[in-house]
Design a protein around this motif. Structure first.
Motif, mmCIF file in Angstrom:
data_model
loop_
_atom_site.group_PDB
_atom_site.id
_atom_site.type_symbol
_atom_site.label_atom_id
_atom_site.label_comp_id
_atom_site.label_asym_id
_atom_site.label_seq_id
_atom_site.Cartn_x
_atom_site.Cartn_y
_atom_site.Cartn_z
ATOM 1 N N UNK A 240 63.645 -8.357 41.453
ATOM 2 C CA UNK A 240 63.849 -8.119 42.881
ATOM 3 C C UNK A 240 65.313 -8.311 43.270
ATOM 4 N N UNK A 241 65.955 -9.336 42.704
ATOM 5 C CA UNK A 241 67.368 -9.581 42.991
ATOM 6 C C UNK A 241 68.239 -8.407 42.545
ATOM 7 N N UNK A 242 67.868 -7.784 41.420
ATOM 8 C CA UNK A 242 68.680 -6.710 40.851
ATOM 9 C C UNK A 242 68.370 -5.338 41.451
ATOM 10 N N UNK A 243 67.079 -5.101 41.770
ATOM 11 C CA UNK A 243 66.668 -3.738 42.138
ATOM 12 C C UNK A 243 66.104 -3.592 43.541
ATOM 13 N N UNK A 244 65.852 -4.711 44.238
ATOM 14 C CA UNK A 244 65.191 -4.672 45.556
ATOM 15 C C UNK A 244 63.838 -3.974 45.446
ATOM 16 N N UNK B 92 71.391 -7.296 30.641
ATOM 17 C CA UNK B 92 72.320 -6.489 31.423
ATOM 18 C C UNK B 92 72.157 -4.996 31.154
ATOM 19 N N UNK B 93 71.933 -4.648 29.881
ATOM 20 C CA UNK B 93 71.783 -3.229 29.522
ATOM 21 C C UNK B 93 70.586 -2.600 30.215
ATOM 22 N N UNK B 94 69.471 -3.338 30.234
ATOM 23 C CA UNK B 94 68.248 -2.838 30.887
ATOM 24 C C UNK B 94 68.505 -2.609 32.367
ATOM 25 N N UNK B 95 69.096 -3.590 33.024
ATOM 26 C CA UNK B 95 69.312 -3.498 34.465
ATOM 27 C C UNK B 95 70.317 -2.405 34.830
ATOM 28 N N UNK B 96 71.333 -2.240 34.000
ATOM 29 C CA UNK B 96 72.307 -1.165 34.266
ATOM 30 C C UNK B 96 71.630 0.202 34.229
ATOM 31 N N UNK C 171 58.588 2.871 37.940
ATOM 32 C CA UNK C 171 57.752 1.812 37.372
ATOM 33 C C UNK C 171 58.628 0.986 36.437
ATOM 34 N N UNK C 172 58.800 -0.306 36.746
ATOM 35 C CA UNK C 172 59.676 -1.165 35.947
ATOM 36 C C UNK C 172 58.916 -2.396 35.474
ATOM 37 N N UNK C 173 59.457 -3.072 34.469
ATOM 38 C CA UNK C 173 58.822 -4.288 33.962
ATOM 39 C C UNK C 173 59.218 -4.571 32.527
ATOM 40 N N UNK C 174 58.812 -5.729 32.032
ATOM 41 C CA UNK C 174 59.102 -6.112 30.658
ATOM 42 C C UNK C 174 58.085 -5.490 29.703
ATOM 43 N N UNK C 175 58.453 -5.443 28.426
ATOM 44 C CA UNK C 175 57.511 -4.960 27.411
ATOM 45 C C UNK C 175 56.303 -5.885 27.350
#
Length: 450
Positions: free
Chosen positions: A238-242, A200-204, A106-110
């Motif tokens: 979507x671009x980062x995680x598919x 970048x930190x979140x996506x990594x 489960x991903x998303x912004x605060x």
């Protein structure tokens, strides 16, 4: 109510076409201009609007439409088909692994409601699909995020896996999956950290969790009420995680609907669930065809029936129908009916699902104040049995007494009595409508009236 302003604009536009015996290319062009404006005002992506209008226009000015017996209805059918396709075509179901557990990230912004939605999804999987889910607390940064998930798990009686906030989320995810295997659990729902913005930190970190967990689903949780911002967030994730799916929260409060109409077309990612309220059971699978039907004022009978089958007592409903038809419906019955219907969800949403309801006199602009239901109950309980059975006998002095006894005002008592009479009139109209349809061999049947 979801899509309220868009639905109102589109229904008004197509009402002009519906009854026409002949529709010209100019009529279609004029209608499409209105549709284009309505969609743009609803915060639908500009390119999505352009492509949608072009597709509808191309099909609607074809010979099979303009030369048909009911060209106005055929144009509306084309719009309905294209709206359905725009939102994904058919229902996109949550994945099921052939080798449990099925892992869902489960991903998303605060602020989008990710942790709460993770709890709702676990509740849905257990209650509607008879699965055994595990909630995993991988948000080790936000204060009280772990505690929030543990409270939700306790309320729902669903296990929560946590290793505190000193262990890396990657290790927590790895250990949680091993735990789920050992306990023979069906789903692992990983509540990951969010940020106020994509960085970048979140996506990594999310990429690292993805590599370890190998999820069957990566589900993005976004707030429907943020419109195009929600679509932009979905595109970035979507671009980062598919991504495999999107869950739109707060759709019940989104009167525009831009996110729901744009996200699949822009990202290619289907909407799998929508949040339709604050309660923990207010998460529903997303059906593009049903939503398109509601937007165009055709109702959503299937969802209404599903809700009724789960929440409504059939014997009570049968007795209420008998009373409706024989004009014996009382204030006591009114309370019983309200209790039954309230179990099914927000009343405005239910009304929007009923075919033809927006065509009934006075029903198009009806707004149901959910918070007033407690006061309604207090007013009814302050009436004598005789008054409940014969509302017409409630004169001015009786109204003052009822107001005092219920802690409300005389105006509120007056309003309730008027609403009650309006409801009785509405049900008479509805009964006539269904009886007439039955004589023709079809028609809609009120779903919680067997």
């Amino acid at each position: 109510m979801a899509f309220e302003s868009l639905a109102s604009r589109l229904q008004s536009t197509f009402d002009k076409l519906r009854g026409k015996g002949k529709v010209t290319e100019e009529d279609v062009t004029k209608a499409m201009r209105e549709v284009r404006l309505a969609l743009l005002e609803a915060d639908v992506n500009f390119k999505v609007v352009k492509d949608f209008v072009n597709r509808v226009k191309e099909r609607a000015i074809g010979q099979e439409v303009l030369k048909s017996l009911t060209p106005g209805q055929q144009v509306i059918k084309v719009v309905n088909d294209e709206l359905t396709e725009l939102m994904g075509g058919g229902q996109s179901k949550i994945a099921v692994s052939t080798r449990p557990p099925t892992v869902v990230m489960m991903v998303g912004l605060q602020g989008a409601g990710k942790t709460t939605t993770t709890g709702k999804l676990a509740n849905y999987l257990r209650g509607k699909q008879n699965r055994k889910p595990l909630l995993v607390a991988c948000d080790v940064y936000r204060p009280a995020a772990i505690k929030q998930l543990q409270v939700l798990g306790s309320q729902l009686d669903i296990p929560v896996f946590s290793m505190g906030n000193e262990v890396s989320p990657v290790e927590i995810a790895r250990a949680a999956i091993e735990h789920a295997k050992a306990e023979h659990l069906d789903y692992v729902l990983i509540d990951t950290a969010g940020r106020l913005h994509i960085d970048e930190a979140l996506m990594n970190e999310l990429q690292q969790i993805k590599e370890v967990a190998r999820p069957e689903e990566i589900m993005l949780v976004v707030d429907a009420m943020t419109g195009q911002d929600a679509v932009n967030v979905a595109e970035s994730f979507n671009q980062q995680l598919a991504l495999s799916g999107v869950i739109l929260t707060k759709l019940d409060g989104d009167t525009k609907g831009g996110a729901a109409l744009s996200v699949k077309s822009v990202t290619g990612t289907p909407i799998k669930f929508v949040g339709m309220g604050e309660k923990m059971d207010a998460l529903e699978p997303f059906y593009p065809d049903r939503m398109a039907s509601r937007i165009l004022g055709m109702g959503d009978v299937l969802t209404l029936i599903e809700k009724a089958q789960i929440d409504v007592d059939a014997e009570q409903a049968k007795e209420l129908e008998r009373k409706f038809r024989k004009a014996e419906f009382t204030f006591e019955d009114f309370l019983t009916q309200m209790e039954q219907v309230r179990k099914m969800g927000p009343l405005n949403e239910l009304l929007s699902m009923m075919p033809g309801m927006n065509k009934l006199k006075g029903m198009k602009d009806v707004k149901v104040d959910e918070s007033a239901l407690g006061r309604v109950e207090a007013i009814v309980r302050s009436m004598t049995r005789e008054e409940k059975l014969k509302p017409e006998m409630i004169n001015a002095s009786r109204r003052k007494r009822i107001a005092k006894g219920s802690g409300t005002s005389v105006q509120e008592v007056n309003r309730l009595i008027k609403q009650f009479e309006d409801m009785r009139k509405m049900m008479k109209q509805f009964t006539k409508m269904t009886d007439k349809a039955k004589k023709k061999g079809g028609g809609f049947k009120f779903p919680f009236m067997p």
